[in-house]
Motif scaffolding. Structure first.
Motif, PDB file in Angstrom:
ATOM      1  N   TYR A 121      42.081  14.141  35.392  1.00 22.48           N
ATOM      2  CA  TYR A 121      42.023  15.083  36.507  1.00 22.48           C
ATOM      3  C   TYR A 121      42.265  14.361  37.828  1.00 22.48           C
ATOM      4  O   TYR A 121      41.988  13.172  37.966  1.00 22.48           O
ATOM      5  N   LEU A 122      42.736  15.124  38.792  1.00 22.53           N
ATOM      6  CA  LEU A 122      42.827  14.638  40.152  1.00 22.53           C
ATOM      7  C   LEU A 122      42.253  15.724  41.060  1.00 22.53           C
ATOM      8  O   LEU A 122      42.887  16.762  41.262  1.00 22.53           O
ATOM      9  N   GLN A 123      41.049  15.482  41.552  1.00 24.59           N
ATOM     10  CA  GLN A 123      40.426  16.390  42.499  1.00 24.59           C
ATOM     11  C   GLN A 123      40.903  16.018  43.891  1.00 24.59           C
ATOM     12  O   GLN A 123      40.704  14.872  44.327  1.00 24.59           O
ATOM     13  N   MET A 124      41.516  16.971  44.565  1.00 21.98           N
ATOM     14  CA  MET A 124      42.100  16.718  45.877  1.00 21.98           C
ATOM     15  C   MET A 124      41.387  17.579  46.910  1.00 21.98           C
ATOM     16  O   MET A 124      41.451  18.817  46.841  1.00 21.98           O
ATOM     17  N   ASN A 125      40.694  16.940  47.830  1.00 22.85           N
ATOM     18  CA  ASN A 125      39.973  17.634  48.889  1.00 22.85           C
ATOM     19  C   ASN A 125      40.573  17.303  50.247  1.00 22.85           C
ATOM     20  O   ASN A 125      41.327  16.340  50.384  1.00 22.85           O
ATOM     21  N   GLY A 171      48.731  22.782  40.083  1.00 22.27           N
ATOM     22  CA  GLY A 171      49.365  22.756  41.388  1.00 22.27           C
ATOM     23  C   GLY A 171      49.427  24.147  42.000  1.00 22.27           C
ATOM     24  O   GLY A 171      49.097  25.147  41.368  1.00 22.27           O
ATOM     25  N   GLY A 172      49.844  24.198  43.265  1.00 23.88           N
ATOM     26  CA  GLY A 172      49.958  25.478  43.943  1.00 23.88           C
ATOM     27  C   GLY A 172      50.056  25.315  45.441  1.00 23.88           C
ATOM     28  O   GLY A 172      50.296  24.225  45.953  1.00 23.88           O
ATOM     29  N   LEU A 173      49.870  26.441  46.117  1.00 24.10           N
ATOM     30  CA  LEU A 173      49.932  26.497  47.578  1.00 24.10           C
ATOM     31  C   LEU A 173      48.511  26.605  48.126  1.00 24.10           C
ATOM     32  O   LEU A 173      47.729  27.457  47.676  1.00 24.10           O
ATOM     33  N   VAL A 174      48.198  25.761  49.090  1.00 21.52           N
ATOM     34  CA  VAL A 174      46.859  25.753  49.679  1.00 21.52           C
ATOM     35  C   VAL A 174      46.975  25.460  51.160  1.00 21.52           C
ATOM     36  O   VAL A 174      47.927  24.786  51.596  1.00 21.52           O
ATOM     37  N   GLN A 175      46.052  25.960  51.937  1.00 23.17           N
ATOM     38  CA  GLN A 175      46.045  25.683  53.366  1.00 23.17           C
ATOM     39  C   GLN A 175      45.463  24.291  53.629  1.00 23.17           C
ATOM     40  O   GLN A 175      44.667  23.770  52.838  1.00 23.17           O
ATOM     41  N   ALA A 176      45.847  23.726  54.740  1.00 24.15           N
ATOM     42  CA  ALA A 176      45.302  22.431  55.143  1.00 24.15           C
ATOM     43  C   ALA A 176      43.785  22.506  55.187  1.00 24.15           C
ATOM     44  O   ALA A 176      43.212  23.490  55.654  1.00 24.15           O
ATOM     45  N   GLY A 177      43.159  21.454  54.664  1.00 23.86           N
ATOM     46  CA  GLY A 177      41.708  21.425  54.576  1.00 23.86           C
ATOM     47  C   GLY A 177      41.161  21.939  53.264  1.00 23.86           C
ATOM     48  O   GLY A 177      39.968  21.763  52.979  1.00 23.86           O
ATOM     49  N   GLY A 178      42.017  22.553  52.488  1.00 27.28           N
ATOM     50  CA  GLY A 178      41.591  23.117  51.212  1.00 27.28           C
ATOM     51  C   GLY A 178      41.584  22.086  50.101  1.00 27.28           C
ATOM     52  O   GLY A 178      41.810  20.888  50.317  1.00 27.28           O
ATOM     53  N   SER A 179      41.320  22.573  48.883  1.00 24.67           N
ATOM     54  CA  SER A 179      41.184  21.707  47.712  1.00 24.67           C
ATOM     55  C   SER A 179      41.987  22.251  46.545  1.00 24.67           C
ATOM     56  O   SER A 179      42.214  23.463  46.438  1.00 24.67           O
ATOM     57  N   LEU A 180      42.402  21.341  45.689  1.00 21.51           N
ATOM     58  CA  LEU A 180      43.019  21.673  44.413  1.00 21.51           C
ATOM     59  C   LEU A 180      42.555  20.647  43.393  1.00 21.51           C
ATOM     60  O   LEU A 180      42.252  19.500  43.752  1.00 21.51           O
ATOM     61  N   GLU A 198      50.952  16.567  54.757  1.00 24.65           N
ATOM     62  CA  GLU A 198      51.673  15.396  54.243  1.00 24.65           C
ATOM     63  C   GLU A 198      51.353  15.090  52.781  1.00 24.65           C
ATOM     64  O   GLU A 198      51.974  14.203  52.182  1.00 24.65           O
ATOM     65  N   ASP A 199      50.405  15.810  52.194  1.00 26.02           N
ATOM     66  CA  ASP A 199      50.146  15.686  50.754  1.00 26.02           C
ATOM     67  C   ASP A 199      51.112  16.535  49.930  1.00 26.02           C
ATOM     68  O   ASP A 199      51.103  16.451  48.699  1.00 26.02           O
ATOM     69  N   THR A 200      51.920  17.342  50.600  1.00 26.07           N
ATOM     70  CA  THR A 200      52.890  18.169  49.898  1.00 26.07           C
ATOM     71  C   THR A 200      53.856  17.303  49.107  1.00 26.07           C
ATOM     72  O   THR A 200      54.496  16.402  49.649  1.00 26.07           O
ATOM     73  N   VAL A 239      52.612  20.685  44.554  1.00 23.11           N
ATOM     74  CA  VAL A 239      51.496  20.933  45.465  1.00 23.11           C
ATOM     75  C   VAL A 239      52.072  21.132  46.858  1.00 23.11           C
ATOM     76  O   VAL A 239      52.800  20.261  47.360  1.00 23.11           O
ATOM     77  N   THR A 240      51.778  22.264  47.466  1.00 23.69           N
ATOM     78  CA  THR A 240      52.255  22.558  48.809  1.00 23.69           C
ATOM     79  C   THR A 240      51.067  22.861  49.698  1.00 23.69           C
ATOM     80  O   THR A 240      50.256  23.738  49.376  1.00 23.69           O
ATOM     81  N   VAL A 241      50.967  22.124  50.799  1.00 23.79           N
ATOM     82  CA  VAL A 241      49.864  22.300  51.739  1.00 23.79           C
ATOM     83  C   VAL A 241      50.449  22.835  53.043  1.00 23.79           C
ATOM     84  O   VAL A 241      51.266  22.168  53.686  1.00 23.79           O
TER      85      VAL A 241
END
Length: 127
Positions: A79-83, A9-18, A88-90, A123-125
């Motif tokens: 695994y969960l690949q999130m693209n 998990g972590g902080l990512v900008q909108a449109g990014g992936s984790l 709202e995925d936060t 997870v923070t978007v």
């Protein structure tokens, strides 16, 4: 007893992936159904994705086409690949395991179907 430990998990900008990982204990991991659930602030925990022991996958409509669940039975890991992440995925994302086989589609989606839970990963978007 099955122990689940999430990471990624972590902080990512909108449109990014984790990519989230969930490492499981247990000698029969390949027989478990493994799910990912998430809980946003002030909301109930909700289903996101699941992969059955045979590899069947289901997704919530809100993540379909953006998230991919997979498993590596040799590593006892799911695994969960999130693209294309959205604000709202936060949420806190939880890994869950069911050691009993599911009979019905609805079983895969219900929190109560799962025997074991991880501690969660944030997870923070940002927008």
């Amino acid at each position: 007893q099955v122990q689940l430990v999430e990471s990624g998990g972590g902080l990512v900008q909108a449109g990014g992936s984790l990519r989230l990982s969930c490492a499981a204990s247990g000698r029969t991991f390949s027989s478990y159904s493994m799910g990912w659930f998430r809980q946003a602030p002030g909301k109930e925990r909700e289903f996101a994705a699941v992969i059955g022991s045979g590899g069947i996958t289901y997704y919530a409509d809100s993540v379909k086409g953006r998230f991919t669940i997979s498993r590596d039975n040799a590593k006892n890991t799911v695994y969960l690949q999130m693209n294309s992440l959205k604000p709202e995925d936060t949420a806190v994302y939880y890994c869950a395991a069911s050691v009993r086989p599911f009979r019905y589609y609805s079983d895969y989606l219900r929190l109560g179907s799962y025997n074991y839970w991880g501690q969660g990963t944030q997870v923070t978007v940002s927008s």
